[in-house]
Design a protein around this motif. Structure first.
Motif, short mmCIF file in Angstrom:
data_model
loop_
_atom_site.label_atom_id
_atom_site.label_comp_id
_atom_site.label_asym_id
_atom_site.label_seq_id
_atom_site.Cartn_x
_atom_site.Cartn_y
_atom_site.Cartn_z
N UNK A 61 38.92 -12.11 -1.81
CA UNK A 61 37.66 -12.82 -1.55
C UNK A 61 36.75 -11.99 -0.65
N UNK A 62 37.32 -11.41 0.40
CA UNK A 62 36.52 -10.57 1.30
C UNK A 62 35.95 -9.37 0.57
N UNK A 63 36.81 -8.72 -0.23
CA UNK A 63 36.34 -7.56 -0.99
C UNK A 63 35.26 -7.95 -1.98
N UNK A 100 29.88 -16.90 -5.70
CA UNK A 100 30.94 -17.00 -4.70
C UNK A 100 32.07 -17.92 -5.14
N UNK A 101 31.73 -19.06 -5.74
CA UNK A 101 32.75 -19.98 -6.22
C UNK A 101 33.60 -19.32 -7.31
N UNK A 165 34.48 -15.17 -16.65
CA UNK A 165 33.86 -14.68 -15.41
C UNK A 165 32.80 -13.63 -15.74
N UNK A 166 33.16 -12.69 -16.60
CA UNK A 166 32.19 -11.68 -17.02
C UNK A 166 31.01 -12.33 -17.74
N UNK A 181 28.49 -23.95 -18.79
CA UNK A 181 29.23 -22.70 -18.68
C UNK A 181 29.94 -22.61 -17.34
N UNK A 182 29.26 -23.03 -16.27
CA UNK A 182 29.86 -22.98 -14.94
C UNK A 182 31.04 -23.93 -14.83
#
Length: 214
Positions: A61-63, A100-101, A165-166, A181-182
């Motif tokens: 998550x941080x990366x 972010x989610x 995701x892509x 889509x989300x």
């Protein structure tokens, strides 16, 4: 060009953040023979698994967050056309939150996949051989989507983990905000994570996977 390469850069940032720790946190401990001492602690195995899983996910998550922030700043201050697209109809906040989610769920899913592979391996080197193949599979959707426009994406595609995701990021980068889509993406990633966690938990309760072949 930024819109084309940003999804791969950000997603690889997430996966790159979880990869080293995932290889070491299970396979590395088995190789160093420290897993036995950890299991003797007065802590339930469920807590150990969740702790390790969340630790690995946090790195991802941080990366991913750093990659996203770098992308946003580069768009805001180094581009004009894409910057206008990201602020289409005042959806800039929606863009960031969706990113972010999705990246958080991707990190949780990816961490669980790598935890399972690390449990299967008896050494860090063996775990690295498994995860290198997974990394190649993870970037395959990027190439499958290169020739598709955002209007050619089918709703069913957002039910396929990693691929969705892509696809979702491609929509967001071109200013398309589709709630269906989300929801499909979040739902499919969440379900897969729960299923894989159940598999990882069953493996973590078996000494043959936790302690290694020795």
């Amino acid at each position: 060009m930024i819109a084309m390469f940003a999804p791969m850069i950000i997603i690889m940032g997430v996966l790159g953040g979880i990869l080293p720790s995932a290889n070491d946190i299970f396979a590395g401990e088995k190789e160093r023979k420290t897993m036995e001492a950890l299991l003797m602690a007065p802590v339930k195995r469920t807590q150990l698994l969740v702790g390790k899983w969340l630790t690995i996910s946090t790195f991802g998550i941080i990366s991913g967050l750093l990659s996203t922030l770098a992308f946003v700043f580069s768009v805001r201050y180094l581009t004009t056309v894409l910057n206008d697209a990201l602020q289409l109809n005042g959806h800039f906040t929606t863009f960031i939150l969706s990113f972010l989610v999705t990246l958080t769920l991707l990190a949780l899913l990816g961490a669980m996949v790598l935890c399972i592979l690390s449990l299967l391996a008896s050494s860090v080197k063996e775990a690295q051989s498994y995860t290198s193949q997974i990394m190649m599979v993870a970037i395959l959707p990027y190439f499958l989507l290169m020739g598709k426009s955002v209007h050619e994406l089918q709703p069913s595609g957002f039910l396929i983990p990693i691929y969705n995701v892509f696809a979702l990021m491609k929509q967001l980068l071109y200013g398309v905000y589709d709630m269906q889509s989300l929801v499909y993406t979040i739902g499919s990633l969440s379900i897969c994570t729960v299923v894989l966690f159940a598999v990882g938990y069953m493996m973590f309760t078996k000494s043959r996977w936790v302690l290694g072949k020795g």
